[in-house]
Scaffold this active site. Structure first.
Site, PDB file in Angstrom:
ATOM      1  N   CYS A 280       2.214  -0.986   5.222  1.00 24.30           N
ATOM      2  CA  CYS A 280       2.598   0.283   4.616  1.00 24.30           C
ATOM      3  C   CYS A 280       1.859   1.386   5.358  1.00 24.30           C
ATOM      4  O   CYS A 280       0.872   1.136   6.052  1.00 24.30           O
ATOM      5  CB  CYS A 280       2.227   0.277   3.129  1.00 24.30           C
ATOM      6  N   HIS A 281       2.327   2.639   5.227  1.00 23.93           N
ATOM      7  CA  HIS A 281       1.683   3.744   5.931  1.00 23.93           C
ATOM      8  C   HIS A 281       0.995   4.730   4.987  1.00 23.93           C
ATOM      9  O   HIS A 281       0.600   5.815   5.393  1.00 23.93           O
ATOM     10  CB  HIS A 281       2.711   4.494   6.792  1.00 23.93           C
TER      11      HIS A 281
ATOM     12  N   ASN B  99       9.610  -2.908   0.189  1.00 28.87           N
ATOM     13  CA  ASN B  99       9.090  -2.800  -1.169  1.00 28.87           C
ATOM     14  C   ASN B  99       9.925  -3.649  -2.125  1.00 28.87           C
ATOM     15  O   ASN B  99      11.061  -3.968  -1.825  1.00 28.87           O
ATOM     16  CB  ASN B  99       9.096  -1.333  -1.606  1.00 28.87           C
TER      17      ASN B  99
ATOM     18  N   TYR C 219       2.544   4.929 -11.659  1.00 27.03           N
ATOM     19  CA  TYR C 219       1.725   3.733 -11.847  1.00 27.03           C
ATOM     20  C   TYR C 219       0.684   3.897 -12.934  1.00 27.03           C
ATOM     21  O   TYR C 219      -0.063   2.969 -13.232  1.00 27.03           O
ATOM     22  CB  TYR C 219       1.003   3.374 -10.536  1.00 27.03           C
TER      23      TYR C 219
ATOM     24  N   HIS D 172      -0.085   1.075  -2.692  1.00 28.91           N
ATOM     25  CA  HIS D 172       0.255   2.283  -3.429  1.00 28.91           C
ATOM     26  C   HIS D 172      -0.768   2.637  -4.505  1.00 28.91           C
ATOM     27  O   HIS D 172      -0.590   3.612  -5.225  1.00 28.91           O
ATOM     28  CB  HIS D 172       1.660   2.198  -4.054  1.00 28.91           C
TER      29      HIS D 172
END
Length: 488
Positions: A170-171, A149, A258, A201
């Site tokens: 990413c998971h 990241n 975010y 994300h």
């Protein structure tokens, strides 16, 4: 098969071990070479001993080397995997601590927001060094798999400026799908089919089917609100589901950073988060977790080494993408996953230059993205706010333009909801000065920043955040693990 994989930042011990064992679950991959590299010789020594023990216990011909010479590790590699954290926990602590002085309360701070943007400034110059080495000494057409990241910024820089074949991994999608399958009463996550798309994300489950039956918003909301755990842990995420009509992949704590709505007032933060685990919104939660994990590993290392003597169990192969991508590329066994790549029209209502996370299929011909996806308008609008910040942040990191960096931070949704322009300008000065050793592109900007800080009249506050917890001692961690074991 015989080829070489270089892992940069291999001192991320637990994650490196997971990648290593996942890859060795592929029968054709027993005879490959892993080249580990890290800036910490100490960490390298620990992880190499663990991987050597795994190789020995399983009677494998796999070769493991370790070196602090990154270029040597990359030389001749077909695949290069990055899981670096430039500046380590020391710089990360500043990513959380300094913004708090200006009222910005982050749970993770590694994607956007003030912490994530500065994290990108530290990482991107190093990512470009990796790319130079890949171009010059790796196997021709080597593939760069970035796990580090801020995912979108790092991948953007590697593709646009590093000029190497890069995919970001990413998971979050897998974890979100597991939650949805659970609340809907599925016996296995494999019963759930979905299309999930957006940016890292901020990826959205825009189509859901359980055993072929379409799942709508109302059914999903009711399922989450009825769940005894998620109804409490994912309050913010459920609220976004109700308003947007689709579920976000990202955890309650991450998602809150975010958006400009849920973390801007200290007295409101505790309404939306849950303190049962760091990931649900705790102030600086991931910093605390990372610190405890590192301390635990250092103290309990003999146990980790002993556990490495067990046989590899292919049935426990994780859902991390890396091993499945390599298997598809090398054996032509097709793999479907969600990958971070340059948009180029895959998502119709996001910019072509953005790094998106969306479904794709992998085979010998590479990663083939499913094109023509259109996000719901609210999802696209939310993604756009982050994309604009990411673009400015990448350009600032490349150019060393501190004014552009300040504009990027100013346009961050949560920062803009909390701080004034004067506060943002001073905060960025303070962060650049504090992290100067990891920001070579801003060396020219540090003396003027120090001068401005010495004369500034902008007031700050000493504040731990709305929901901060102290780092637990090894004794406290042991007691907690023992209690969980007894309860289980």
């Amino acid at each position: 098969m015989s080829f070489k994989i270089a892992i940069i930042g291999a001192g991320s011990v637990g994650f490196t071990k997971k990648l290593f064992t996942d890859i060795l679950c592929v029968p054709e991959f027993k005879d490959i070479e892993f080249a580990l590299t890290d800036v910490s010789e100490h960490n390298l020594g620990m992880i190499k001993a663990i991987l050597d023990r795994i190789v020995e216990a399983n009677g494998l011909p796999t070769r493991v080397t370790a070196t602090t010479d990154r270029r040597k590790a990359i030389e001749g590699a077909r695949y290069i995997i990055s899981c670096v954290r430039v500046g380590g926990l020391e710089a990360y602590a500043d990513d959380i601590r300094i913004p708090l002085k200006y009222g910005i309360d982050q749970c993770v701070g590694d994607t956007i927001c003030a912490g994530g943007i500065l994290y990108g400034q530290r990482n991107i110059p190093v990512i470009l060094d990796f790319c130079r080495d890949i171009r010059e000494v790796a196997e021709t057409n080597a593939k760069f798999l970035n796990y580090a990241n801020p995912m979108a910024m790092n991948t953007w820089a590697a593709i646009e400026y590093g000029k190497v074949d890069t995919v970001g991994l990413c998971h979050g999608v897998q974890h979100g799908a597991e939650q949805i399958a659970e609340v809907l009463g599925a016996k296995s996550p494999r019963e759930l089919d979905y299309v999930c798309s957006g940016i890292n994300h901020q990826t959205w489950f825009i189509e859901l089917r359980l055993n072929g039956r379409e799942i709508g918003k109302d059914e999903l909301v009711a399922a989450f609100e009825a769940h005894p755990v998620y109804s409490r842990q994912e309050k913010l995420r459920i609220d976004v589901l109700k308003r947007f009509g689709v579920y976000s992949t990202e955890s309650n704590g991450h998602l809150s950073e975010y958006l400009p709505w849920y973390r801007k007032r200290p007295d409101e933060i505790t309404r939306w988060i849950d303190m049962s685990d760091w990931i649900h919104g705790e102030t600086g939660g991931y910093l605390r977790y990372s610190t405890e994990t590192r301390n635990w590993f250092e103290t309990e290392y003999p146990q980790f080494l002993e556990a490495a003597s067990k046989p590899i169990d292919a049935s426990k192969r994780s859902n991390e993408h890396a091993s499945h991508i390599l298997e598809a590329l090398e054996t032509n066994r097709v793999y479907r996953g969600h990958f971070n790549v340059k948009n180029d029209g895959v998502i119709t209502n996001l910019p072509r230059d953005a790094i998106i996370e969306s479904p794709g299929f992998v085979d010998r011909f590479g990663i083939n993205m499913a094109a023509g996806i259109t996000l719901p308008e609210a999802c696209a609008a939310t993604c756009m706010a982050s994309i604009n910040v990411q673009r400015m942040s990448v350009h600032a990191a490349i150019s060393g333009d501190i004014d552009l960096l300040k504009l990027a931070v100013l346009h961050d949704p949560l920062v803009g909801a909390v701080s004034t322009p004067e506060e943002v300008w001073q905060m960025v000065d303070e962060m650049v000065v504090a992290q100067a050793q990891w920001l070579p592109q801003y060396a020219h900007a540090v003396p003027p920043a120090k001068e401005r800080l010495s004369k500034s009249a902008v007031k700050t506050r000493e504040w731990a955040g709305a929901a901060r917890r102290n780092v637990r001692s090894i004794e406290e961690l042991r007691a907690e693990k023992a209690a969980l074991k007894q309860a289980g």
